[in-house]
Design a protein around this motif. Sequence first.
Motif, PDB file in Angstrom:
ATOM      1  N   GLN A  62     -11.165 -40.249 -19.463  1.00  0.00           N
ATOM      2  CA  GLN A  62     -11.029 -39.173 -20.583  1.00  0.00           C
ATOM      3  C   GLN A  62     -11.815 -39.940 -21.759  1.00  0.00           C
ATOM      4  OE1 GLN A  62      -6.639 -40.691 -20.641  1.00  0.00           O
ATOM      5  NE2 GLN A  62      -6.890 -40.629 -23.037  1.00  0.00           N
ATOM      6  N   ARG A  63     -12.371 -39.118 -22.395  1.00  0.00           N
ATOM      7  CA  ARG A  63     -13.278 -39.383 -23.718  1.00  0.00           C
ATOM      8  C   ARG A  63     -12.497 -39.807 -24.790  1.00  0.00           C
ATOM      9  NH1 ARG A  63     -18.650 -37.606 -22.564  1.00  0.00           N
ATOM     10  NH2 ARG A  63     -18.929 -39.582 -23.762  1.00  0.00           N
ATOM     11  N   ASP A  64     -12.906 -40.742 -25.531  1.00  0.00           N
ATOM     12  CA  ASP A  64     -12.036 -41.269 -26.718  1.00  0.00           C
ATOM     13  C   ASP A  64     -13.167 -41.767 -27.794  1.00  0.00           C
ATOM     14  OD1 ASP A  64      -9.327 -42.795 -26.777  1.00  0.00           O
ATOM     15  OD2 ASP A  64     -10.955 -43.774 -27.831  1.00  0.00           O
ATOM     16  N   PRO A  65     -12.892 -41.682 -28.900  1.00  0.00           N
ATOM     17  CA  PRO A  65     -13.551 -41.878 -30.139  1.00  0.00           C
ATOM     18  C   PRO A  65     -13.966 -43.276 -29.989  1.00  0.00           C
ATOM     19  CG  PRO A  65     -11.718 -40.707 -31.057  1.00  0.00           C
ATOM     20  CD  PRO A  65     -11.383 -40.687 -29.571  1.00  0.00           C
ATOM     21  N   ASP A  66     -13.278 -44.234 -29.478  1.00  0.00           N
ATOM     22  CA  ASP A  66     -13.281 -45.770 -29.224  1.00  0.00           C
ATOM     23  C   ASP A  66     -14.262 -45.989 -28.163  1.00  0.00           C
ATOM     24  OD1 ASP A  66     -12.283 -45.942 -31.988  1.00  0.00           O
ATOM     25  OD2 ASP A  66     -10.080 -46.192 -31.230  1.00  0.00           O
ATOM     26  N   GLU A  67     -14.397 -45.135 -27.224  1.00  0.00           N
ATOM     27  CA  GLU A  67     -14.703 -45.678 -25.970  1.00  0.00           C
ATOM     28  C   GLU A  67     -16.131 -46.538 -26.151  1.00  0.00           C
ATOM     29  OE1 GLU A  67     -15.625 -41.595 -24.547  1.00  0.00           O
ATOM     30  OE2 GLU A  67     -17.756 -41.541 -25.346  1.00  0.00           O
ATOM     31  N   LEU A  68     -16.295 -47.225 -25.130  1.00  0.00           N
ATOM     32  CA  LEU A  68     -17.331 -48.155 -25.109  1.00  0.00           C
ATOM     33  C   LEU A  68     -18.857 -47.613 -24.655  1.00  0.00           C
ATOM     34  CD1 LEU A  68     -15.775 -51.491 -23.877  1.00  0.00           C
ATOM     35  CD2 LEU A  68     -16.248 -50.970 -26.290  1.00  0.00           C
ATOM     36  N   CYS A  69     -18.645 -46.615 -23.806  1.00  0.00           N
ATOM     37  CA  CYS A  69     -19.828 -45.833 -23.374  1.00  0.00           C
ATOM     38  C   CYS A  69     -19.345 -44.384 -22.745  1.00  0.00           C
ATOM     39  CB  CYS A  69     -20.334 -46.673 -22.072  1.00  0.00           C
ATOM     40  SG  CYS A  69     -19.232 -46.581 -20.549  1.00  0.00           S
ATOM     41  N   ASP A  70     -20.195 -43.670 -22.203  1.00  0.00           N
ATOM     42  CA  ASP A  70     -19.903 -42.134 -22.132  1.00  0.00           C
ATOM     43  C   ASP A  70     -19.078 -41.955 -20.676  1.00  0.00           C
ATOM     44  OD1 ASP A  70     -22.073 -42.512 -20.198  1.00  0.00           O
ATOM     45  OD2 ASP A  70     -23.339 -40.843 -21.422  1.00  0.00           O
ATOM     46  N   TYR A  71     -18.908 -43.082 -19.856  1.00  0.00           N
ATOM     47  CA  TYR A  71     -18.085 -43.019 -19.088  1.00  0.00           C
ATOM     48  C   TYR A  71     -16.710 -42.594 -19.353  1.00  0.00           C
ATOM     49  CZ  TYR A  71     -21.391 -45.261 -15.826  1.00  0.00           C
ATOM     50  OH  TYR A  71     -22.237 -45.761 -14.901  1.00  0.00           O
ATOM     51  N   GLY A  72     -16.318 -42.843 -20.570  1.00  0.00           N
ATOM     52  CA  GLY A  72     -14.833 -42.493 -21.220  1.00  0.00           C
ATOM     53  C   GLY A  72     -14.176 -43.688 -20.817  1.00  0.00           C
ATOM     54  N   VAL A  73     -12.620 -43.532 -21.243  1.00  0.00           N
ATOM     55  CA  VAL A  73     -11.704 -44.867 -21.030  1.00  0.00           C
ATOM     56  C   VAL A  73     -10.749 -44.723 -20.052  1.00  0.00           C
ATOM     57  CG1 VAL A  73     -12.124 -45.320 -23.617  1.00  0.00           C
ATOM     58  CG2 VAL A  73     -10.288 -43.849 -22.699  1.00  0.00           C
ATOM     59  N   SER A  74     -10.193 -45.679 -19.504  1.00  0.00           N
ATOM     60  CA  SER A  74      -9.090 -45.764 -18.624  1.00  0.00           C
ATOM     61  C   SER A  74      -9.519 -45.491 -17.273  1.00  0.00           C
ATOM     62  CB  SER A  74      -7.891 -44.776 -18.963  1.00  0.00           C
ATOM     63  OG  SER A  74      -7.554 -45.239 -20.543  1.00  0.00           O
ATOM     64  N   GLY A  75     -10.538 -44.815 -16.901  1.00  0.00           N
ATOM     65  CA  GLY A  75     -11.075 -44.423 -15.525  1.00  0.00           C
ATOM     66  C   GLY A  75     -10.090 -43.528 -14.775  1.00  0.00           C
ATOM     67  N   ASN A  76      -9.456 -42.686 -15.556  1.00  0.00           N
ATOM     68  CA  ASN A  76      -8.521 -41.895 -14.973  1.00  0.00           C
ATOM     69  C   ASN A  76      -9.031 -40.544 -14.326  1.00  0.00           C
ATOM     70  OD1 ASN A  76      -9.036 -40.935 -17.612  1.00  0.00           O
ATOM     71  ND2 ASN A  76      -6.945 -40.899 -18.098  1.00  0.00           N
ATOM     72  N   GLY A  77     -10.433 -40.702 -13.932  1.00  0.00           N
ATOM     73  CA  GLY A  77     -10.897 -39.687 -13.261  1.00  0.00           C
ATOM     74  C   GLY A  77     -11.565 -38.325 -13.763  1.00  0.00           C
ATOM     75  N   LEU A  78     -12.130 -37.611 -12.967  1.00  0.00           N
ATOM     76  CA  LEU A  78     -13.046 -36.319 -13.429  1.00  0.00           C
ATOM     77  C   LEU A  78     -12.070 -35.372 -14.400  1.00  0.00           C
ATOM     78  CD1 LEU A  78     -15.761 -34.849 -13.442  1.00  0.00           C
ATOM     79  CD2 LEU A  78     -15.151 -33.999 -11.281  1.00  0.00           C
ATOM     80  N   ILE A  79     -10.960 -35.110 -13.994  1.00  0.00           N
ATOM     81  CA  ILE A  79     -10.231 -34.027 -14.638  1.00  0.00           C
ATOM     82  C   ILE A  79      -9.911 -34.609 -16.063  1.00  0.00           C
ATOM     83  CG2 ILE A  79      -7.676 -32.751 -14.787  1.00  0.00           C
ATOM     84  CD1 ILE A  79      -9.668 -31.874 -12.511  1.00  0.00           C
ATOM     85  N   GLN A  80      -9.366 -35.732 -16.179  1.00  0.00           N
ATOM     86  CA  GLN A  80      -9.489 -36.097 -17.327  1.00  0.00           C
ATOM     87  C   GLN A  80     -10.605 -36.272 -18.387  1.00  0.00           C
ATOM     88  OE1 GLN A  80      -6.918 -36.670 -19.628  1.00  0.00           O
ATOM     89  NE2 GLN A  80      -5.247 -36.761 -17.851  1.00  0.00           N
TER      90      GLN A  80
END
Length: 417
Positions: A210-228
């Motif tokens: 999931q994308r997140d304002p605090d993400e370190l990169c554009d992979y998003g956070v948590s690694g919870n997959g494409l739907i998120q």
Amino acid sequence: MSTVSDLADLTSSHPMMDAVVDEVDRRRIRVGDQWLADYASCNYLGLDWDREVIEAVPEYLDRWGTHPSWSRLLGSPVLYEQLETRLVDLLGCEDVLLLPTITHIHMSVIPLLAGSGVIFLDQRAHKTIFDGCSVAKGHGAEVVRFRHNDLEHLEELLRAHPATPRVIATDGINSMTGNAPDVGALARLAREYDALLYIDDAHGFGVIGQRDPDELCDYGVSGNGLIQHAAETYDNVVFVAGMSKAYSSILAFLAVPSRLKQVLKVAAPPYLFSGPSPVASLATALVGLEVNASRGDGYRFEIHRKTHRVLDRLEKLGIHTPNTSGFPIIEVPLASGEDIDEVGRYLFEQGIYVTLAAYPLVPRDEVGFRIQITAANDDEQIDRLCEVLDDMAQKFSFQPRTHLGPVTQSEQVRGFQ
Ligand SMILES: Cc1ncc(COP(=O)(O)O)c(C=O)c1O
């Protein structure tokens, strides 16, 4: 057999195919006398060499033995429940069902979902999805194929084939191009045409989230997959992924509504008849999820940083790759597929281990090699890979950067990546 003859020739003669690996040291492998940097590993988070994961395993073996042996219907160690609960929290879905592999899931669940209805299959879907659809066909489903990621073509087919049930089957992050489909648009079509979107995110789960304002990169956070990652819901979506890549464990799952999970428990053959994952894999998956929660975003940042070093080098060299996503699967097609043997031998001699992408792993006009970047590849290895790419740009012919590429254009027969 003629379809796989190129692959068979390479396999019988090439050091980078069907290799016997004599020794492993993180992302360095020894094949005979040759040490190579490993860019063929799918262990994206590097958990295969994580001390916390490794050291946790013996305690699980002492408590559970090496292998539960029962099929899941007969009995499942409570570890399965713990894993399913954690995955539900991570994915934000209603329920999760664990089975040993994604291959088991495709073969058993696609036929159940499709019944005697219609499967709309992406032309470049992974071979295991294709095979699941073939089983479904044997059980009375019709299988129609839409051009890779071509939503207009998919919609035309959805209109033309009104029978139900209806399943749209496709990959999440494509295992060769490294790109994602427009999952929002696919999900909208599924809802509009009363279909299920069945999506295999073997390579996205653990890497993007999931994308997140605090993400370190554009992979998003948590690694919870494409739907998120796409900020989609699980309505009309069956999300399939596994732990055999980012989590280095033999285990796979479906995110499904609880009612469907209950049906699958009595109707999906692997739940009833197949041997289960070994205890070591249940353990590495459980501890891996803990590591993911505490350190996963740092690892994803590392994957992102190193992947972009390689992508930038290819761009500088004017070498085409279908990868437009920045995700850590970088396919490099050759100008002429005939060069694959020589190119592969050069890479091997230079100490670079990759996946050779022969036909039919990829369409004929995309034959080349695939580089995968994991958190465990170190910067020295990336330096060396970039140097080797510099040399190769002088020695071999690649498809130029302007090349539009066959990825979205090709009408060729699906590869089976
Ligand atoms: C997209 C995709 N789906 C499924 C699989 C097979 O996964 P499993 O080993 O869990 O059967 C792979 C493995 O390469 C894959 O790339």
